[in-house]
Design a protein around this motif. Structure first.
Motif, PDB file in Angstrom:
ATOM      1  N   LEU A  93       0.909  -1.327  -0.001  1.00 31.27           N
ATOM      2  CA  LEU A  93      -0.077  -0.011  -0.168  1.00 31.27           C
ATOM      3  C   LEU A  93       0.811   1.155   0.147  1.00 31.27           C
ATOM      4  O   LEU A  93       0.663   2.140  -0.958  1.00 31.27           O
ATOM      5  CB  LEU A  93      -0.918  -0.016   1.135  1.00 31.27           C
ATOM      6  N   LEU A  96       2.756   2.438  -3.257  1.00 31.36           N
ATOM      7  CA  LEU A  96       1.793   3.076  -4.274  1.00 31.36           C
ATOM      8  C   LEU A  96       2.159   4.662  -4.119  1.00 31.36           C
ATOM      9  O   LEU A  96       1.795   5.113  -5.212  1.00 31.36           O
ATOM     10  CB  LEU A  96       0.430   2.751  -3.910  1.00 31.36           C
ATOM     11  N   PHE A 144      -5.653   1.359  -3.089  1.00 30.57           N
ATOM     12  CA  PHE A 144      -5.016   0.106  -2.949  1.00 30.57           C
ATOM     13  C   PHE A 144      -6.186  -1.257  -3.102  1.00 30.57           C
ATOM     14  O   PHE A 144      -5.690  -2.020  -3.496  1.00 30.57           O
ATOM     15  CB  PHE A 144      -4.203   0.004  -1.871  1.00 30.57           C
ATOM     16  N   ALA A 319      -3.436  -5.686  -1.314  1.00 29.58           N
ATOM     17  CA  ALA A 319      -2.441  -4.737  -1.660  1.00 29.58           C
ATOM     18  C   ALA A 319      -1.323  -5.142  -2.463  1.00 29.58           C
ATOM     19  O   ALA A 319      -0.793  -4.477  -3.655  1.00 29.58           O
ATOM     20  CB  ALA A 319      -1.609  -3.953  -0.501  1.00 29.58           C
ATOM     21  N   THR A 322      -2.804  -5.501  -6.396  1.00 29.47           N
ATOM     22  CA  THR A 322      -2.741  -4.027  -6.737  1.00 29.47           C
ATOM     23  C   THR A 322      -1.550  -3.443  -7.330  1.00 29.47           C
ATOM     24  O   THR A 322      -1.200  -3.116  -8.390  1.00 29.47           O
ATOM     25  CB  THR A 322      -3.523  -3.257  -5.871  1.00 29.47           C
TER      26      THR A 322
END
Length: 334
Positions: A93, A96, A144, A319, A322
Motif C-alpha cells: 500500500l 503506491l 489500493f 495490496a 494491486t
C-alpha cells in the motif's frame, strides 16, 4: 443473497491519535455499521504512519490502536466481515505513494484547504514533507483496495478529489485507453448536523473538546456541564445565531431520535442548566450499551490482536495484487 462480486467496497478509517468521540460516532461510525449491514465490504485503515503528519513522534501507538479497535467493535463493526488493518503493516500500500506522487503537482498539494487547516493546527515546530503529501497517502489508502465509496465529512472532500484526480491521471497515462485500473471513488457524505466541541470550536481529538465514547458517565456529565452556551434563558434551535446551544440540541436529538426543535420546545425557559442536564441524560443513556460492550472487549486484548492480525493479512493480499497490476501497466516487471 448478496455475493462478494456485487458487494460495494468501502474504505474508511481514523488516525490513532486519541480516543474516538461523539462526532466520530454520529458522523461516521454509525454509517459504517449501516453500510456493513447492507452488504458493503468494509476496509478500515488505522493509518499509524499518518500520525507523523502533524506531530514529531507517534506516542503510545499500541495502546491507541487497541482503543480504536475497542470503539469499532463496541459500536457494531463485525470483526468477521470487516478488514481492520494498520498502515505500517501493508508495505505494498505504502509503495503506491511513489507513482501517485508523480501524478500531482506541488502547487495542487499546497492549495489543498484541508492540508492548510491541518498545518495551522500542527503540533510541529516545522511542517514536514509528510504533511504536504497527506492527500496522496490517503489516495493510496483508498485506491489500493479499489474502494468505490468513501464516507467523509465536508472538510475531507478536497482529499477525496485529490484521490479521484490521481486515479483519473493514472488510468489516462498508463492504461492508454484500455480498461481503467482504478475506479474514481465517490464521497458518501453524512447527513449528520455539525456537532461542535465543548469549547464551541470544531470537535477534535487533538483539541481536548470532545466527549470520548469510552468516557465514564460522570466524566461525560462534567464535560457537558462545562460546554459553552450563551446568556439567553429560553432555549431555541437556531444553528446560525446560536451555534453552541443548537449543537447541544442536535446531540440530544441524535441520541433520542428526536427533532432538535422538539427538544428545544421541551426545555423552553429551563435555560442552559436544564439543556445540559437533558443532554447528559440522553448521551449516557444512548452510549450505555456501547460502553458495556467496550468494557467486555477490553478484558480480552488477545482477541483484539487476533482481529488485527487477520485484517493485516487480508489487506496485504489485496495490496500485493494491486501493486503487481500497477507495476505491470507501468512496464516495471523485471
Amino acid at each position: 443473497m448478496t455475493t462478494a462480486a456485487f458487494r460495494p467496497r468501502v474504505l474508511t478509517g481514523d488516525r490513532p491519535t486519541g480516543p474516538l468521540h461523539l462526532g466520530h460516532y454520529f458522523g461516521s461510525l454509525q454509517n459504517r455499521v449501516r453500510l456493513q449491514s447492507e452488504g458493503a465490504e468494509l476496509f478500515i485503515v488505522i493509518p499509524d504512519y499518518q500520525v507523523l503528519t502533524d506531530r514529531d513522534t507517534a506516542e503510545k501507538l499500541p495502546e491507541t490502536v487497541e482503543e480504536l479497535m475497542l470503539d469499532y467493535l463496541a459500536v457494531g463493526i463485525d470483526a468477521e466481515r470487516a478488514v481492520i488493518f494498520t498502515h505500517s503493516s501493508v508495505p505494498a500500500l505504502n509503495q503506491l505513494l511513489l507513482p501517485f506522487l508523480s501524478l500531482i503537482s506541488t502547487a495542487e498539494l499546497h492549495r489543498n484547504p484541508t492540508v492548510k487547516d491541518e498545518i495551522q493546527h500542527s503540533r510541529q515546530a516545522q511542517v514536514s514533507g509528510l504533511m504536504l503529501t497527506y492527500p496522496v497517502h490517503q489516495a493510496a489508502d483508498i485506491l489500493f483496495c479499489k474502494a468505490r465509496l468513501v464516507p467523509v465529512g465536508q472538510d475531507q472532500l478536497p482529499h477525496l478529489e485529490a484521490t479521484r484526480t490521481i486515479a483519473r491521471r493514472f488510468n489516462a497515462r498508463y492504461t492508454r485507453g484500455g480498461s481503467p485500473l482504478f475506479p474514481e471513488p465517490e464521497a458518501l457524505l453524512s447527513a449528520m448536523p455539525l456537532l461542535l466541541g465543548t469549547d464551541g470550536g470544531k470537535m477534535s481529538k487533538s483539541r481536548g473538546n470532545a466527549i470520548a465514547l469510552g468516557a465514564g458517565e460522570d466524566e461525560t456529565a462534567q464535560l457537558i456541564r462545562g460546554a459553552k452556551t450563551d446568556t439567553e434563558r429560553r432555549i431555541t434551535f437556531d444553528p446560525e445565531h446560536r451555534p453552541e446551544v443548537s449543537s447541544l440540541l442536535s446531540l440530544a436529538g441524535l441520541c433520542q431520535g428526536r427533532d432538535p426543535y422538539a427538544v428545544a420546545e421541551e426545555i423552553g425557559e429551563g435555560g442552559a442548566s436544564r439543556l445540559k442536564a437533558l443532554v447528559t441524560e440522553a448521551v449516557n443513556e444512548h452510549l450505555r450499551p456501547i460502553r458495556k460492550r467496550r468494557a467486555e472487549l477490553a478484558g480480552d486484548r488477545g482477541y483484539l490482536r487476533e482481529v488485527l492480525a487477520r485484517g493485516n493479512a487480508r489487506a496485504n493480499e489485496v495490496a500485493d495484487v494491486t501493486l503487481a497490476q500497477v507495476r505491470t501497466v507501468m512496464g516495471m516487471t523485471y
